[in-house]
Design an enzyme around this catalytic site. Structure first.
Site, PDB file in Angstrom:
ATOM      1  N   CYS A   1       6.779   1.987   1.029  1.00  0.00           N
ATOM      2  CA  CYS A   1       5.803   3.341   1.548  1.00  0.00           C
ATOM      3  C   CYS A   1       6.562   4.127   2.422  1.00  0.00           C
ATOM      4  O   CYS A   1       6.176   5.025   2.937  1.00  0.00           O
ATOM      5  CB  CYS A   1       4.370   2.826   1.981  1.00  0.00           C
ATOM      6  SG  CYS A   1       4.315   1.931   3.122  1.00  0.00           S
TER       7      CYS A   1
ATOM      8  N   ASP B   1       6.560   2.980   5.950  1.00  0.00           N
ATOM      9  CA  ASP B   1       5.896   2.767   6.917  1.00  0.00           C
ATOM     10  C   ASP B   1       6.917   1.667   7.944  1.00  0.00           C
ATOM     11  O   ASP B   1       7.249   0.610   7.576  1.00  0.00           O
ATOM     12  CB  ASP B   1       4.620   2.246   7.030  1.00  0.00           C
ATOM     13  CG  ASP B   1       3.600   2.921   6.327  1.00  0.00           C
ATOM     14  OD1 ASP B   1       3.820   4.386   6.407  1.00  0.00           O
ATOM     15  OD2 ASP B   1       2.652   2.591   5.964  1.00  0.00           O
TER      16      ASP B   1
ATOM     17  N   CYS C   1      -0.803  -1.465   5.265  1.00  0.00           N
ATOM     18  CA  CYS C   1      -0.966  -1.111   6.787  1.00  0.00           C
ATOM     19  C   CYS C   1      -1.368  -2.180   7.788  1.00  0.00           C
ATOM     20  O   CYS C   1      -0.625  -2.511   8.912  1.00  0.00           O
ATOM     21  CB  CYS C   1      -1.690   0.151   6.912  1.00  0.00           C
ATOM     22  SG  CYS C   1      -1.049   1.602   6.182  1.00  0.00           S
TER      23      CYS C   1
END
Length: 163
Positions: free
Chosen positions: A56, A58, A126
């Site tokens: 992703c 991140d 996350c």
């Protein structure tokens, strides 16, 4: 002309996209992130954890500042490049580690962060990054301490050998 307007309105009704909503805690930590910033990574009292999720994009850097005498985490900072959930997870992680012992912060699980922020399953990575960043920061600090303690113990031995 009326026919064109009617067809556009019908198309808009059919293709209406429902907005995705973040939980209010995620929005709060995104709009008002706590403990943003960084410490000097060469400081022996600072542990740095840098983790990322290639899927992703991140990237999360979490740093802890430790009281060398008590072993308590006295401060924490983060910098995160990613979505609102990643930023919120980092912010929560820094709040939760402050004032705790090193062993205690290693028990913080991504599921606790996800539950606190009400993250949907698609955003669980996350909170996993936040847990990994905490562990990496603690490991970095412990590695630095071992080097410092190893060097300070080695010097007197060398001095005795020379004498």
């Amino acid at each position: 002309m009326l026919r064109v307007l009617a067809s556009k309105r019908l198309l808009a009704q059919r293709t209406q996209i429902l907005p995705r909503f973040y939980h209010e805690k995620v929005i709060d930590h995104f709009n008002n992130p706590r403990n943003v910033g960084s410490f000097d990574k060469t400081d022996p009292t600072v542990g740095t954890g840098l983790v990322g999720a290639p899927a992703c994009g991140d990237v999360m850097k979490l740093q802890i500042k430790v009281d060398e005498v008590t072993g308590e985490i006295i401060d924490a900072r983060f910098k995160t490049f990613g979505c609102g959930s990643a930023i919120a997870s980092s912010s929560v992680a820094t709040e939760w580690v402050k004032g705790k012992q090193m062993e205690e912060v290693l028990t913080i699980k991504n599921t606790e962060i996800a539950k606190h922020l009400s993250l949907p399953p698609v955003k669980l990575h996350c909170s996993m990054l936040a847990e990994d960043a905490i562990k990496a920061a603690v490991k970095d600090y412990q590695t630095k301490r071992a080097k410092v303690n190893g060097d300070s113990e080695a010097e007197p031995v060398e001095q005795v050998a020379k004498a």
